[in-house]
Enzyme design. Structure first.
Site, PDB file in Angstrom:
ATOM      1  N   SER A   1       0.832  -1.263  -0.006  1.00 31.48           N
ATOM      2  CA  SER A   1      -0.043   0.017  -0.014  1.00 31.48           C
ATOM      3  C   SER A   1       0.788   1.343  -0.270  1.00 31.48           C
ATOM      4  O   SER A   1       2.106   1.307   0.668  1.00 31.48           O
ATOM      5  CB  SER A   1      -1.048   0.007   1.163  1.00 31.48           C
ATOM      6  OG  SER A   1      -1.422   1.101   1.370  1.00 31.48           O
TER       7      SER A   1
ATOM      8  N   TYR B   1      -3.751  -0.972  10.013  1.00 33.36           N
ATOM      9  CA  TYR B   1      -3.593  -1.499   8.497  1.00 33.36           C
ATOM     10  C   TYR B   1      -2.124  -1.292   8.016  1.00 33.36           C
ATOM     11  O   TYR B   1      -1.687  -2.096   7.265  1.00 33.36           O
ATOM     12  CB  TYR B   1      -4.925  -0.634   7.832  1.00 33.36           C
ATOM     13  CG  TYR B   1      -4.617  -0.856   6.268  1.00 33.36           C
ATOM     14  CD1 TYR B   1      -5.220  -1.846   5.746  1.00 33.36           C
ATOM     15  CD2 TYR B   1      -3.974   0.103   5.343  1.00 33.36           C
ATOM     16  CE1 TYR B   1      -4.944  -1.910   4.285  1.00 33.36           C
ATOM     17  CE2 TYR B   1      -3.804  -0.157   4.173  1.00 33.36           C
ATOM     18  CZ  TYR B   1      -4.340  -1.127   3.343  1.00 33.36           C
ATOM     19  OH  TYR B   1      -4.277  -1.010   2.154  1.00 33.36           O
TER      20      TYR B   1
ATOM     21  N   LYS C   1       0.331  -3.773   6.503  1.00 35.82           N
ATOM     22  CA  LYS C   1       0.954  -3.863   5.111  1.00 35.82           C
ATOM     23  C   LYS C   1       2.539  -3.689   4.950  1.00 35.82           C
ATOM     24  O   LYS C   1       3.247  -4.158   3.941  1.00 35.82           O
ATOM     25  CB  LYS C   1       0.389  -2.737   4.099  1.00 35.82           C
ATOM     26  CG  LYS C   1      -1.109  -2.961   3.892  1.00 35.82           C
ATOM     27  CD  LYS C   1      -1.283  -4.337   2.881  1.00 35.82           C
ATOM     28  CE  LYS C   1      -2.721  -4.367   2.646  1.00 35.82           C
ATOM     29  NZ  LYS C   1      -2.884  -5.485   1.516  1.00 35.82           N
TER      30      LYS C   1
END
Length: 280
Positions: free
Chosen positions: A159, A174, A178
């Site tokens: 990401s 998150y 990632k």
């Protein structure tokens, strides 16, 4: 249609999270290059668009409802894919979840679910696919190390969040998951190179997925912020990632590319944008 340079004719890809979203976009791109598709997802039924690829491109498409956080379910699915497809050439790990929650209030539930799907699930599927690829290599070449990366390729979806923090969302959990996924790329590339396997990751920027469309309705100011952060003043379209995923999958295009992260973000990580500086 893909050019001959980007052909995947006769190859089989295992893709997670392709029942919808970016995973479905990746499946569509590979189908256009005549790649057979084995899709793992938790949904009861995939998007009709996925199964339609079978007739549209004359390829084999099968859906395996699988909880990728379960080693036993992943092992069973990969064994079934080996039996039904004959071989695994490509693995794309696109399944992922995200929750907007401040770091100070991040719950155990969020941490466990986010890392279970984004990191552990990707790890387990990649490990199972890599073992399948390595076993095929050893059955043909024995213990001789590969001089050409032609056995298979594994791709993780990372990401833009691992490059630059956005003030528009609070997604530390998150982002960490990632970053962990991206951290697998270099050591895996080193360990799997002797078997002719390449390992890379793709980091998309802000993309107009179903999730983003939902945010557009619920939090339009959030999407406006994302648009201001790119150099082109708009959200990227999923189709704009098709070239990148085909590049990573095709040995003829990226055979000398391994251990790397490919960032496709419309320039959002390139500059210090003025959007958050405006106070009037």
């Amino acid at each position: 249609m893909a050019t001959n340079f980007f052909t995947l004719n006769g190859k089989t890809a295992v893709i997670t999270g392709a029942a919808r979203g970016l995973g479905l976009t990746f499946a569509t791109a590979l189908a256009s290059a005549n790649c057979n598709l084995a899709v793992l997802d938790i949904l009861h039924e995939p998007s009709p668009s996925l199964l339609a690829l079978r007739d549209h491109h004359g390829i084999k498409v099968e859906y395996y409802r699988t909880d990728i956080t379960s080693r036993s379910e992943v092992t069973a699915a990969i064994e079934k894919i080996e039996a039904e497809f004959g071989r695994i050439d490509i693995n794309i790990n696109a399944a992922g979840v995200v929750s907007d929650e401040s770091f100070l209030k991040t719950t155990d539930e969020n941490i466990e679910r986010t890392f279970a799907v984004n990191f552990t699930g990707s790890f387990l599927v990649a490990q199972a696919c890599a073992n399948s690829m390595a076993a095929r290599y050893k059955s043909i070449h024995g213990s001789e190390p590969a001089s050409q990366p032609t056995t298979g390729t594994i791709i993780f979806i990372a990401s833009i969040a691992t490059y630059i923090a956005s003030s528009a969302q609070q997604i530390s959990c998150y982002t960490a998951s990632k970053a962990a996924v991206k951290g697998l790329v270099k050591p895996m590339a080193m360990e799997l190179a002797p078997y002719g396997i390449r390992v890379n990751s793709l980091s998309p920027g802000y993309m107009m997925t179903d999730m983003m469309r939902g945010l557009q309705k619920k939090q339009p100011q959030l999407v406006d912020q994302f648009e201001k952060e790119t150099l082109f003043g708009r959200i990227g379209m999923p189709a704009e990632l098709k070239g990148a995923i085909l590049y990573l999958c095709c040995d003829s295009a990226s055979g000398w590319y391994t251990g790397q992260d490919l960032l496709v973000d419309g320039g959002a990580s390139t500059w210090k944008h003025p959007a958050i500086l405006a106070s009037d």
